[in-house]
Design an enzyme around this catalytic site. Structure first.
Site, PDB file in Angstrom:
ATOM      1  N   ARG A 240     -35.917  11.160  48.517  1.00 59.00           N
ATOM      2  CA  ARG A 240     -36.207  10.468  47.706  1.00 59.00           C
ATOM      3  C   ARG A 240     -38.265  10.415  48.081  1.00 59.00           C
ATOM      4  NH1 ARG A 240     -31.741   8.830  47.130  1.00 59.00           N
ATOM      5  NH2 ARG A 240     -30.765   7.307  47.705  1.00 59.00           N
ATOM      6  N   GLU A 269     -40.585   4.641  42.584  1.00 64.72           N
ATOM      7  CA  GLU A 269     -39.989   4.040  41.439  1.00 64.72           C
ATOM      8  C   GLU A 269     -40.029   3.378  40.855  1.00 64.72           C
ATOM      9  OE1 GLU A 269     -37.215   7.961  42.816  1.00 64.72           O
ATOM     10  OE2 GLU A 269     -35.220   6.585  42.031  1.00 64.72           O
ATOM     11  N   HIS A 287     -34.296  10.237  38.196  1.00 60.54           N
ATOM     12  CA  HIS A 287     -33.685  10.425  39.418  1.00 60.54           C
ATOM     13  C   HIS A 287     -31.737  10.357  38.857  1.00 60.54           C
ATOM     14  CE1 HIS A 287     -33.037   7.726  43.988  1.00 60.54           C
ATOM     15  NE2 HIS A 287     -31.505   8.983  43.467  1.00 60.54           N
TER      16      HIS A 287
HETATM   17  C1  8YV Z   1     -28.239   7.581  43.337  1.00 62.23           C
HETATM   18  C2  8YV Z   1     -28.677   8.648  45.350  1.00 62.23           C
HETATM   19  O1  8YV Z   1     -28.151   8.058  41.781  1.00 62.23           O
HETATM   20  O2  8YV Z   1     -26.935   8.839  45.994  1.00 62.23           O
HETATM   21  C3  8YV Z   1     -28.115   8.897  46.776  1.00 62.23           C
HETATM   22  O3  8YV Z   1     -28.969   8.605  47.649  1.00 62.23           O
HETATM   23  O4  8YV Z   1     -30.010   8.531  45.419  1.00 62.23           O
HETATM   24  C4  8YV Z   1     -28.293   8.990  43.633  1.00 62.23           C
HETATM   25  O5  8YV Z   1     -27.283   9.295  43.828  1.00 62.23           O
HETATM   26  C5  8YV Z   1     -28.878   6.290  43.408  1.00 62.23           C
HETATM   27  O6  8YV Z   1     -29.050   5.928  44.412  1.00 62.23           O
HETATM   28  C6  8YV Z   1     -28.016   5.301  43.048  1.00 62.23           C
HETATM   29  O7  8YV Z   1     -27.991   4.548  43.435  1.00 62.23           O
END
Ligand code: 8YV
Length: 328
Positions: A240, A269, A287
């Site tokens: 993150r 972001e 991401h």
């Molecule tokens: C997602 C992510 O694409 O699952 C997670 O925690 O960071 C990613 O796989 C993103 O958060 C969209 O919901």
């Protein structure tokens, strides 16, 4: 009997919307408009459920303004967009989407690590700019992956997937640090040794971050930690934004405190710290670690399954605050 009303906050696979429509009165954001908090609150009025993604923040303000809300199903394994304590206090169930993205995300972690250590995007930009006029012995010399020491901070499912790829596939010496140590069988499976965070930073040739974001993990990697790393080391952030102090990282990359970084996530972001855009020794991706269509479909389907289970009186598959279910 009328169907429960739900909001799908971001665009998602049409087949998932169709499935939800069989059970719910769905308001879907298929235009994928970015909503302000006020707009999200407005759209949630009268909704009993929400299908959210990592960018949709459900906090105490939203909960107070949306008293009919009973469940939020996140299409993400990470759930730092949820204030789970506030959701529990408000009696709102939170669910996430673990497991279905583990291997895809671990694959990407390895891809980002290799692109970073072997300077793939930097050299491609050079080639595309027409600067490649001759071969040179040290041109875009990077650092080896095979046989190197891989340090993993955060040894959950994705961390374990990366450890296995490194140890079994590339003969890496894998070390890790985590809030709690893995049991001996899992450590043996991953061929990984538990070390302190300090030892990991000092000895790893490649550091991969896969820990969840929380107040406690904010700026886990800042100027002091970067200074502990080897000048030849690479850093990969798959977890993150906010786990790394991006301004300090840009400075460390510019000063060659570390050799290179690969980032899939950023503080604030989709904005990216402007200094990161000007240093060459960083690979930047938007991401996309879980972005294969089968995996994204599995994530969306799991979020939908959680909503359907909840409203049909079944146990949701991946609840984060199951105490809410016990209260009902
Ligand atoms: C997602 C992510 O694409 O699952 C997670 O925690 O960071 C990613 O796989 C993103 O958060 C969209 O919901």
């Amino acid at each position: 009997m009328s169907k429960p009303k739900i909001l799908v906050a971001r665009a998602v696979f049409p087949e998932v919307i169709a499935r939800l429509e069989a059970h719910f009165d769905v308001e879907a954001n298929q235009a994928d408009t970015t909503w302000s908090k006020a707009e999200l609150i407005r759209r949630l009025q009268g909704k009993a459920g929400a299908f959210t993604t990592g960018g949709d923040r459900i906090d105490a303000d939203v909960l107070a303004a949306c008293p009919e809300l009973r469940i939020c199903a996140n299409m993400a394994v990470g759930y730092n967009n949820f204030d789970v304590d506030a959701m529990t206090a408000a009696g709102v169930l939170a669910t996430n989407a673990p497991d279905v993205l583990t291997e895809t995300t671990a694959d990407f972690g390895f891809a980002l690590l290799m692109a970073t250590a072997r300077r793939i995007t930097e050299s491609e930009h050079y080639l595309r700019a027409g600067k490649w006029t001759k071969w040179r012995y040290d041109m875009f010399a990077g650092s080896d992956i095979h046989g190197a020491t891989l340090g993993i901070l955060g040894m959950g499912r994705i961390g374990q997937g990366i450890a296995k790829r490194g140890a079994h596939g590339f003969g890496m010496n894998v070390i890790y640090h985590n809030r709690s140590r893995l049991d001996a069988a899992l450590e043996a499976d991953c061929r990984a040794s538990y070390v302190s965070k300090e030892a990991l930073l000092k000895t790893a040739d490649h550091v991969v971050l896969v820990l969840p974001y929380s107040k406690a993990s904010h700026h886990t990697i800042g100027a002091a930690e970067l200074a502990q790393m080897k000048p030849t080391a690479t850093l990969v952030n798959l977890a993150r934004g906010g786990i790394v102090d991006d301004a300090a990282l840009a400075e460390a990359l510019r000063n060659k405190t570390i050799a290179a970084a690969g980032l899939d996530v950023f503080e604030g972001e989709p904005q990216v710290h402007p200094d990161l855009l000007t240093v060459p020794n960083v690979v930047l991706t938007p991401h996309i670690a879980s972005a294969t269509l089968p995996t994204r479909l599995a994530m969306a389907s799991l979020a939908a399954d959680n909503l359907i289970a909840f409203f049909t009186g079944n146990k949701p598959l991946t609840p984060l605050n199951p105490a809410v279910l016990a209260i009902k």
